[in-house]
Design a protein around this motif. Structure first.
Motif, PDB file in Angstrom:
ATOM      1  N   GLU A  58      -4.676   5.368  -4.977  1.00  0.00           N
ATOM      2  CA  GLU A  58      -5.567   5.743  -6.082  1.00  0.00           C
ATOM      3  C   GLU A  58      -4.764   6.492  -7.149  1.00  0.00           C
ATOM      4  N   SER A  99      -8.515   6.186  -1.901  1.00  0.00           N
ATOM      5  CA  SER A  99      -7.554   5.183  -1.440  1.00  0.00           C
ATOM      6  C   SER A  99      -6.141   5.752  -1.501  1.00  0.00           C
ATOM      7  N   THR A 137     -10.449   2.741  -6.029  1.00  0.00           N
ATOM      8  CA  THR A 137     -11.343   3.206  -4.972  1.00  0.00           C
ATOM      9  C   THR A 137     -11.059   4.672  -4.697  1.00  0.00           C
ATOM     10  N   ARG A 185       0.818  -1.211   0.000  1.00  0.00           N
ATOM     11  CA  ARG A 185       0.000   0.000   0.000  1.00  0.00           C
ATOM     12  C   ARG A 185       0.854   1.264   0.000  1.00  0.00           C
TER      13      ARG A 185
END
Length: 217
Positions: free
Chosen positions: A120, A117, A114, A40
Motif C-alpha cells: 500500500e 496491504s 487496498t 509483493r
C-alpha cells in the motif's frame, strides 16, 4: 581543440530544468529459480529495483534534432525524453534504472489500493492528493474520506482513520512526471582529454519499468 566544460555548465544551468535524481540498486528479493522479483515485495513493489533518497539536480532537455535522432534508432518509446546533463550536475554519474523526477511538469493520477496491504504505497512523486473514496461494504454506497499523509518513499499514513482495513479504495491527485534512465546515447565527447563534458541520457516513463524485462528480471 579543447572544449570548455565551465561554459557548457553555465549554459545548461541557465536553460536547464529542475529534477530529483535517485540512484538505483538491484533489490535482493529476486527468486533464484525464476530470476523474477517478488511481486509483493514491500521494498521495490515488484519492480526489482530500490532507490536512494532524492538529490536535487539540473539538466537540459535535448533539442528536437536529438530527440528525432533517438526516435530513428528503432528503440524509441512514446514519451521518451533525452537530457543533456552538465558535468557539474550530481546526475552526471547516473546509471541505468536510476529514477528521475521532473519537477517542472505535473500530471493527474487515479489509482486503486487496498488498506493494510503490504504494497500500500504510491510509486510516484505526489504533488497533492485531491480525493480518496471507497465503497462501503454494508451499504455499497460511495464514501469520501480524508487525504492521507504521503512520505517521500510513497508510504501512506492515515491520521484521520481513512478507509477500513482490507477495503479497496481510490486515491486521485496530482503527481510529478517520473522517469527511469533507459541508457546513455553514445558520445565520444563525454570526457574530452579528461574534461567532464555534458552527457546525453535517455529517460523512459516510470510506468514502463519492469515491463518486458526492463529491469533485467
Amino acid at each position: 581543440m579543447r572544449l570548455n566544460p565551465s561554459a557548457f555548465n553555465r549554459f545548461l544551468d541557465g536553460i536547464g530544468q529542475s529534477f530529483l535524481w535517485r540512484r538505483s540498486d538491484a533489490c535482493p528479493c529476486y527468486n533464484p529459480n525464476s530470476g523474477a522479483a517478488n511481486p509483493r515485495c514491500p521494498h521495490c513493489g515488484g519492480k526489482g529495483r530500490m532507490w536512494h533518497p532524492p538529490v536535487p539536480a539540473k539538466a537540459g532537455v535535448a533539442s528536437a534534432n536529438v530527440q528525432r535522432e533517438w526516435a530513428r534508432s528503432g528503440m524509441w518509446e512514446n514519451g521518451d525524453l533525452v537530457l543533456a546533463i552538465p558535468g557539474n550536475s550530481p546526475m552526471w554519474g547516473m546509471g541505468q534504472y536510476d529514477r528521475v523526477t521532473m519537477l517542472n511538469a505535473t500530471d493527474q493520477f487515479s489509482v486503486t489500493l487496498t488498506r493494510g496491504s503490504p504494497v500500500e504505497s504510491l510509486r510516484f512523486t505526489v504533488v497533492a492528493v485531491e480525493r480518496v473514496f471507497w465503497i462501503d461494504p454494508q451499504t455499497q454506497e460511495l464514501v469520501d474520506g480524508s487525504a492521507p499523509a504521503v512520505s517521500d518513499d510513497g508510504t501512506l499514513a492515515w491520521p484521520n482513520g481513512g478507509p477500513p482495513v482490507g477495503v479497496g479504495y481510490t486515491i486521485t491527485g496530482t503527481k510529478h512526471l517520473d522517469y527511469y534512465v533507459y541508457g546513455q546515447l553514445p558520445r565520444n565527447r563525454n570526457e574530452h582529454h579528461g574534461a567532464r563534458l555534458p552527457k546525453a541520457a535517455v529517460l523512459r516513463k516510470w510506468d514502463l519499468l519492469g515491463r518486458g524485462n526492463a529491469a533485467g528480471y
